[in-house]
Scaffold this motif. Structure first.
Motif, PDB file in Angstrom:
ATOM      1  N   ARG A  35       0.852  -1.194   0.000  1.00 21.00           N
ATOM      2  CA  ARG A  35       0.000   0.000   0.000  1.00 21.00           C
ATOM      3  C   ARG A  35       0.886   1.242   0.000  1.00 21.00           C
ATOM      4  N   PRO A  36       1.058   1.884  -1.157  1.00 15.99           N
ATOM      5  CA  PRO A  36       1.865   3.107  -1.210  1.00 15.99           C
ATOM      6  C   PRO A  36       1.152   4.256  -0.498  1.00 15.99           C
ATOM      7  N   LEU A  37       1.907   4.965   0.321  1.00 19.05           N
ATOM      8  CA  LEU A  37       1.362   6.100   1.066  1.00 19.05           C
ATOM      9  C   LEU A  37       2.371   7.243   1.039  1.00 19.05           C
ATOM     10  N   PRO A  38       1.902   8.487   1.139  1.00 12.62           N
ATOM     11  CA  PRO A  38       2.847   9.594   1.311  1.00 12.62           C
ATOM     12  C   PRO A  38       3.708   9.336   2.544  1.00 12.62           C
ATOM     13  N   VAL A  39       4.947   9.776   2.488  1.00 10.35           N
ATOM     14  CA  VAL A  39       5.902   9.458   3.549  1.00 10.35           C
ATOM     15  C   VAL A  39       5.379   9.854   4.924  1.00 10.35           C
ATOM     16  N   ASP A  40       4.737  11.037   5.038  1.00 11.00           N
ATOM     17  CA  ASP A  40       4.291  11.499   6.356  1.00 11.00           C
ATOM     18  C   ASP A  40       3.059  10.756   6.867  1.00 11.00           C
ATOM     19  N   GLU A  41       2.437   9.929   6.022  1.00 12.19           N
ATOM     20  CA  GLU A  41       1.272   9.152   6.458  1.00 12.19           C
ATOM     21  C   GLU A  41       1.618   7.704   6.787  1.00 12.19           C
ATOM     22  N   LEU A  42       2.845   7.317   6.491  1.00 13.02           N
ATOM     23  CA  LEU A  42       3.215   5.911   6.602  1.00 13.02           C
ATOM     24  C   LEU A  42       3.317   5.448   8.054  1.00 13.02           C
ATOM     25  N   LEU A  43       4.022   6.181   8.893  1.00 13.25           N
ATOM     26  CA  LEU A  43       4.138   5.787  10.299  1.00 13.25           C
ATOM     27  C   LEU A  43       2.790   5.817  11.009  1.00 13.25           C
ATOM     28  N   PRO A  44       1.971   6.868  10.853  1.00 13.35           N
ATOM     29  CA  PRO A  44       0.646   6.823  11.489  1.00 13.35           C
ATOM     30  C   PRO A  44      -0.177   5.615  11.065  1.00 13.35           C
ATOM     31  N   ALA A  45      -0.080   5.204   9.803  1.00 11.58           N
ATOM     32  CA  ALA A  45      -0.820   4.038   9.329  1.00 11.58           C
ATOM     33  C   ALA A  45      -0.352   2.772  10.040  1.00 11.58           C
ATOM     34  N   LEU A  46       0.950   2.658  10.280  1.00  8.26           N
ATOM     35  CA  LEU A  46       1.467   1.504  11.010  1.00  8.26           C
ATOM     36  C   LEU A  46       0.970   1.518  12.455  1.00  8.26           C
ATOM     37  N   LEU A  47       1.022   2.675  13.083  1.00  9.79           N
ATOM     38  CA  LEU A  47       0.671   2.758  14.497  1.00  9.79           C
ATOM     39  C   LEU A  47      -0.825   2.569  14.747  1.00  9.79           C
ATOM     40  N   ASP A  48      -1.672   2.960  13.784  1.00 12.09           N
ATOM     41  CA  ASP A  48      -3.115   2.783  13.999  1.00 12.09           C
ATOM     42  C   ASP A  48      -3.630   1.457  13.436  1.00 12.09           C
ATOM     43  N   GLY A  49      -2.729   0.653  12.879  1.00 12.68           N
ATOM     44  CA  GLY A  49      -3.125  -0.673  12.398  1.00 12.68           C
ATOM     45  C   GLY A  49      -3.655  -0.711  10.981  1.00 12.68           C
ATOM     46  N   SER A  50      -3.573   0.396  10.260  1.00 11.64           N
ATOM     47  CA  SER A  50      -4.041   0.393   8.869  1.00 11.64           C
ATOM     48  C   SER A  50      -3.173  -0.487   7.981  1.00 11.64           C
ATOM     49  N   VAL A  51      -1.882  -0.625   8.352  1.00 11.27           N
ATOM     50  CA  VAL A  51      -0.975  -1.530   7.653  1.00 11.27           C
ATOM     51  C   VAL A  51      -0.308  -2.416   8.693  1.00 11.27           C
ATOM     52  N   ASP A  52       0.139  -3.582   8.272  1.00  7.48           N
ATOM     53  CA  ASP A  52       0.774  -4.529   9.188  1.00  7.48           C
ATOM     54  C   ASP A  52       2.273  -4.295   9.322  1.00  7.48           C
ATOM     55  N   PHE A  53       2.868  -3.785   8.270  1.00 14.95           N
ATOM     56  CA  PHE A  53       4.314  -3.567   8.252  1.00 14.95           C
ATOM     57  C   PHE A  53       4.619  -2.213   7.620  1.00 14.95           C
ATOM     58  N   LYS A  54       5.811  -1.712   7.931  1.00 15.62           N
ATOM     59  CA  LYS A  54       6.307  -0.479   7.310  1.00 15.62           C
ATOM     60  C   LYS A  54       7.683  -0.771   6.725  1.00 15.62           C
ATOM     61  N   TYR A  55       7.878  -0.332   5.470  1.00 18.91           N
ATOM     62  CA  TYR A  55       9.198  -0.429   4.848  1.00 18.91           C
ATOM     63  C   TYR A  55       9.405   0.792   3.963  1.00 18.91           C
ATOM     64  N   PRO A  56      10.557   1.472   4.104  1.00 21.76           N
ATOM     65  CA  PRO A  56      11.620   1.171   5.050  1.00 21.76           C
ATOM     66  C   PRO A  56      11.352   1.811   6.404  1.00 21.76           C
ATOM     67  N   ASP A  57      12.083   1.322   7.399  1.00 21.26           N
ATOM     68  CA  ASP A  57      12.020   1.911   8.725  1.00 21.26           C
ATOM     69  C   ASP A  57      13.394   1.772   9.358  1.00 21.26           C
ATOM     70  N   ASN A  58      13.574   2.476  10.474  1.00 22.31           N
ATOM     71  CA  ASN A  58      14.839   2.419  11.194  1.00 22.31           C
ATOM     72  C   ASN A  58      14.545   2.773  12.658  1.00 22.31           C
TER      73      ASN A  58
END
Length: 272
Positions: free
Chosen positions: A65-88
């Protein structure tokens, strides 16, 4: 009877795992050779091939699921996605606090640093007055000089515009992922050597990881995959050149160019 029940349970678990589908949140960005979206909006590049290989071996299905960079972490934290890549683990620490993220081993290494015109290599950080950056990027190692106005940041909406600023001498350098910037210069802009990495300027070495809040077991399985398929993954990295010459001053350069420059340097040394 107990053995039969245990075998049936294992078969059921394997079948359930094979049917499992997970959503990987990925960046909606042109960041080749690591990743990008094609004309149809499909995720592609080294990251896609790496994660697809893991999914195939693990018997799971991954949806990207491609998302704007600033929306990616919130999506991971609220459960909208199961994984985030890339991360550090060092990214966005305050936003991640209390969420108990799980990180894989390093999937691929990277270097973020400053690209300059060849004539500016080695001039030192004191001569870096105007630094081009893509909006949202923080040039690590330059914070103090930015705070004291010794370095002025010149923002740009994307990589092509930032590279153009540096090539037109509107800025003294451009801060970005070095391999990605070199890939753009070599393969898209077709201006190889127009800008080069200056290893004597402050730069950051790190790695991209796969992260998850709710799927620690699959993170552990991804780690095993990285270990057990080490040679195949090394070949995949070489194919995409995501770590090309990452440990030398010639980061991002193809080997034939490195060999040419080394021969040229040797000749100059003899002549001197």
């Amino acid at each position: 009877m107990k053995h039969m029940l245990a075998a049936a349970a294992l078969m059921f678990a394997a079948h359930a795992l094979a049917e499992s589908t997970y959503v990987v949140g990925v960046e909606d960005a042109r960041f080749m050779p690591h990743y990008s979206l094609d004309a149809q909006g499909q995720y592609q590049g080294f990251a896609r091939e790496l994660l697809d290989a893991f999914a195939e071996e693990s018997g799971v299905r991954l949806i990207y699921r491609p998302l704007p960079v600033d929306e990616l972490l919130p999506a991971l934290l609220d459960g909208s996605v199961d994984f985030k890549y890339p991360d550090n683990p060092s990214w966005s620490n305050s936003d991640k606090s209390g969420h108990g993220l799980h990180y894989s081993q390093a999937a691929v290494a990277y270097v973020d640093g400053v690209m300059v015109a060849p004539r500016r290599v080695g001039l030192g950080v004191e001569q870096l007055k105007r630094l081009a950056v893509v909006d949202g990027w923080t040039p690590k190692g330059y914070e103090a000089r930015i705070d004291t106005k010794q370095v002025l940041l010149v923002g740009s909406s994307d990589l092509p515009r930032m590279i153009r600023q540096a090539m037109l001498k509107d800025t003294d350098g451009a801060y970005y992922n070095v391999v990605v910037a070199m890939h753009y210069l070599n393969n898209v802009r077709t201006k190889p050597g127009a800008l080069v990495f200056d290893p004597k300027l402050p730069h950051t070495r790190g790695a991209y990881h796969l992260s998850s809040v709710r799927q620690p077991e699959l993170i552990r399985r991804f780690d095993r995959f990285l270990d057990e398929r080490r040679e195949d993954i090394a070949a995949l990295k070489a194919s995409h050149q995501v770590e090309i010459n990452l440990d030398s001053e010639y980061i991002g350069m193809e080997q034939w160019k490195v060999d040419f420059l080394e021969r040229q340097k040797a000749r100059n040394a003899v002549g001197g």
